[in-house]
Design an enzyme around this catalytic site. Structure first.
Site, PDB file in Angstrom:
ATOM      1  N   LYS A  53       0.843  -1.207   0.000  1.00 54.66           N
ATOM      2  CA  LYS A  53       0.000   0.000   0.000  1.00 54.66           C
ATOM      3  C   LYS A  53       0.867   1.241   0.000  1.00 54.66           C
ATOM      4  O   LYS A  53       0.652   2.181  -0.788  1.00 54.66           O
ATOM      5  CB  LYS A  53      -0.903   0.024   1.249  1.00 54.66           C
ATOM      6  CG  LYS A  53      -2.052  -0.942   1.210  1.00 54.66           C
ATOM      7  CD  LYS A  53      -2.750  -1.024   2.574  1.00 54.66           C
ATOM      8  CE  LYS A  53      -3.658  -2.245   2.616  1.00 54.66           C
ATOM      9  NZ  LYS A  53      -4.096  -2.598   3.978  1.00 54.66           N
ATOM     10  N   GLN A  97      -4.437  -1.629  10.169  1.00 56.29           N
ATOM     11  CA  GLN A  97      -4.311  -2.930   9.517  1.00 56.29           C
ATOM     12  C   GLN A  97      -4.906  -4.034  10.400  1.00 56.29           C
ATOM     13  O   GLN A  97      -4.621  -4.104  11.600  1.00 56.29           O
ATOM     14  CB  GLN A  97      -2.830  -3.213   9.222  1.00 56.29           C
ATOM     15  CG  GLN A  97      -2.565  -4.479   8.436  1.00 56.29           C
ATOM     16  CD  GLN A  97      -2.997  -4.405   6.978  1.00 56.29           C
ATOM     17  OE1 GLN A  97      -3.270  -3.331   6.437  1.00 56.29           O
ATOM     18  NE2 GLN A  97      -3.063  -5.542   6.320  1.00 56.29           N
ATOM     19  N   ASP A 120     -11.193   2.690   4.761  1.00 60.08           N
ATOM     20  CA  ASP A 120     -11.575   1.278   4.659  1.00 60.08           C
ATOM     21  C   ASP A 120     -13.104   1.123   4.568  1.00 60.08           C
ATOM     22  O   ASP A 120     -13.598   0.097   4.116  1.00 60.08           O
ATOM     23  CB  ASP A 120     -11.146   0.521   5.941  1.00 60.08           C
ATOM     24  CG  ASP A 120      -9.806  -0.194   5.822  1.00 60.08           C
ATOM     25  OD1 ASP A 120      -9.448  -0.621   4.712  1.00 60.08           O
ATOM     26  OD2 ASP A 120      -9.135  -0.336   6.864  1.00 60.08           O
TER      27      ASP A 120
HETATM   28  N1  LIG Z   1      -7.677  -2.454   7.595  1.00 58.91           N
HETATM   29  C1  LIG Z   1      -7.424  -3.336   6.624  1.00 58.91           C
HETATM   30  N2  LIG Z   1      -7.763  -3.052   5.348  1.00 58.91           N
HETATM   31  C2  LIG Z   1      -7.499  -3.928   4.348  1.00 58.91           C
HETATM   32  O1  LIG Z   1      -7.829  -3.664   3.168  1.00 58.91           O
HETATM   33  C3  LIG Z   1      -6.837  -5.157   4.660  1.00 58.91           C
HETATM   34  C4  LIG Z   1      -6.500  -5.401   5.999  1.00 58.91           C
HETATM   35  N3  LIG Z   1      -6.813  -4.489   6.956  1.00 58.91           N
HETATM   36  N4  LIG Z   1      -5.898  -6.559   6.352  1.00 58.91           N
HETATM   37  C5  LIG Z   1      -5.504  -7.549   5.369  1.00 58.91           C
HETATM   38  C6  LIG Z   1      -6.376  -7.510   4.137  1.00 58.91           C
HETATM   39  C7  LIG Z   1      -5.759  -8.171   2.927  1.00 58.91           C
HETATM   40  N5  LIG Z   1      -5.586  -7.134   1.938  1.00 58.91           N
HETATM   41  C8  LIG Z   1      -4.933  -7.312   0.718  1.00 58.91           C
HETATM   42  C9  LIG Z   1      -4.642  -6.280  -0.136  1.00 58.91           C
HETATM   43  C10 LIG Z   1      -3.938  -6.494  -1.307  1.00 58.91           C
HETATM   44  C11 LIG Z   1      -3.507  -7.741  -1.665  1.00 58.91           C
HETATM   45  C12 LIG Z   1      -2.730  -7.937  -2.908  1.00 58.91           C
HETATM   46  O2  LIG Z   1      -2.344  -7.012  -3.576  1.00 58.91           O
HETATM   47  N6  LIG Z   1      -2.432  -9.191  -3.279  1.00 58.91           N
HETATM   48  C13 LIG Z   1      -1.624  -9.524  -4.449  1.00 58.91           C
HETATM   49  C14 LIG Z   1      -0.503 -10.463  -4.073  1.00 58.91           C
HETATM   50  C15 LIG Z   1       0.334 -10.009  -2.910  1.00 58.91           C
HETATM   51  C16 LIG Z   1       1.195 -11.121  -2.366  1.00 58.91           C
HETATM   52  O3  LIG Z   1       1.998 -11.686  -3.136  1.00 58.91           O
HETATM   53  O4  LIG Z   1       1.040 -11.445  -1.176  1.00 58.91           O
HETATM   54  C17 LIG Z   1      -2.477 -10.223  -5.475  1.00 58.91           C
HETATM   55  O5  LIG Z   1      -3.507 -10.796  -5.097  1.00 58.91           O
HETATM   56  O6  LIG Z   1      -2.116 -10.206  -6.643  1.00 58.91           O
HETATM   57  C18 LIG Z   1      -3.815  -8.791  -0.834  1.00 58.91           C
HETATM   58  C19 LIG Z   1      -4.529  -8.576   0.334  1.00 58.91           C
HETATM   59  C20 LIG Z   1      -6.029  -5.966   2.465  1.00 58.91           C
HETATM   60  N7  LIG Z   1      -6.513  -6.111   3.701  1.00 58.91           N
END
Ligand SMILES: Nc1nc(=O)c2c([nH]1)NC[C@@H]1CN(c3ccc(C(=O)N[C@@H](CCC(=O)O)C(=O)O)cc3)C=[N+]21
Length: 282
Positions: A53, A97, A120
């Site tokens: 992020k 987070q 969020d």
């Molecule tokens: N307050 C809060 N807000 C959130 O939005 C929040 C959170 N807590 N806690 C965890 C989860 C999870 N999350 C992700 C965001 C981007 C990818 C992302 O970009 N994933 C990549 C791969 C990244 C990798 O390789 O691990 C993809 O799917 O292509 C994954 C998971 C946001 N979250």
């Protein structure tokens, strides 16, 4: 049959490019959209997401700060930090987070964030605003899914939509957004009897359970649109979705991959929400 792949990474890049103009306009008025992320503890997956992020924000010329607090931080210390950030006139977004350490009450923390900075969209008043049809911030993951459906020109009006998973952060807001666009929505959960009987009726199937590869091709209606919100890291370090891609992609009409599907969209919608928050000051 082989499904079309809905490329979240490409769509996220396109949306980022389209945001440049809005960012430039804000800057011309002396406003630099700014986000602060609070990370409590040292969960490695959380650290990866928070860095991702942060890098995205910095790349686009936005302000991003990460506040790291130790795992044994008291709830009151965390709440006081949030109260301090709430008062910062140059800050447009605050994200704590998740998940938080067990001794901290997540709802209390979220509801301490100024709802006008809750990018969020998790604050109870923002959840209520979405439910009553006048959203302030739409939660990033379901918001990103709606953009993916839109990009594929998928008809939502009149569609049978099934959401598997009923969390406050994905399943419930997802169902509300689909319903608002005219879908007939079923929300399934871990107690649902005969899950496959529900999923097989879906024209639009969204899976957000956190259970790796739990939805298989035989549970999918031929030609359906399948959105996989799962991000499960296996012991081998590889990411798996909540949908078994190999079998599902033989049956679905369109499907999102993991990685490169919903994940990148979640991050870009956080940018969108932070920019929208800043634009409200214009
Ligand atoms: N307050 C809060 N807000 C959130 O939005 C929040 C959170 N807590 N806690 C965890 C989860 C999870 N999350 C992700 C965001 C981007 C990818 C992302 O970009 N994933 C990549 C791969 C990244 C990798 O390789 O691990 C993809 O799917 O292509 C994954 C998971 C946001 N979250």
């Amino acid at each position: 049959m082989s499904a079309a792949i809905i490329d979240g990474k490409a769509l996220a890049s396109q949306i980022k490019a389209d945001l440049q103009e809005r960012i430039a306009h804000l800057k011309s008025k002396g406003i630099v959209p700014a986000l602060t992320v609070i990370l409590v503890g040292d969960d490695p997956a959380s650290a990866v997401y928070v860095n991702s992020k942060h890098n995205t924000f910095v790349q686009l010329g936005l302000k991003s700060e990460v506040i790291r607090m130790p795992a044994d931080t008291s709830q009151e210390t965390l709440l006081n930090k949030i109260r301090e950030l709430n008062q910062d006139k140059n800050l447009h977004g605050i994200l704590v987070q998740l998940p938080l350490p067990k001794h901290i009450d997540t709802n209390t923390v979220i509801d301490t964030i100024d709802p006008n900075k809750d990018v969020d969209g998790f604050h109870v008043s923002n959840a209520g605003a979405l439910m009553t049809g006048n959203p302030r911030f739409i939660p990033c993951t379901p918001y990103g899914v709606m953009k993916m459906l839109e990009s594929q020109h998928i008809t939502i009006r009149g569609a049978e939509a099934v959401v598997v998973g009923a969390s406050n952060i994905v399943g419930k807001p997802m169902a509300l957004l689909l319903q608002k666009e005219g879908a007939t929505v079923t929300i399934c959960n871990s107690k649902t009897k005969d899950l496959a009987a529900h999923t097989r009726r879906a024209d639009i199937l969204v899976v957000a359970t956190g259970r790796p590869e739990m939805v298989t091709g035989d549970m999918i209606k031929p030609g359906a649109v399948v959105i996989d919100v799962g991000i499960n890291r296996g012991a081998d370090g590889k990411l798996k979705g909540d949908v078994e891609f190999a079998s599902a992609s033989q049956v679905a009409g369109a499907i999102t991959p993991v990685p490169g599907g919903v994940g990148p969209m979640t991050i870009v919608m956080l940018l969108v929400n932070t920019i929208e928050s800043a634009e409200r000051l214009l």
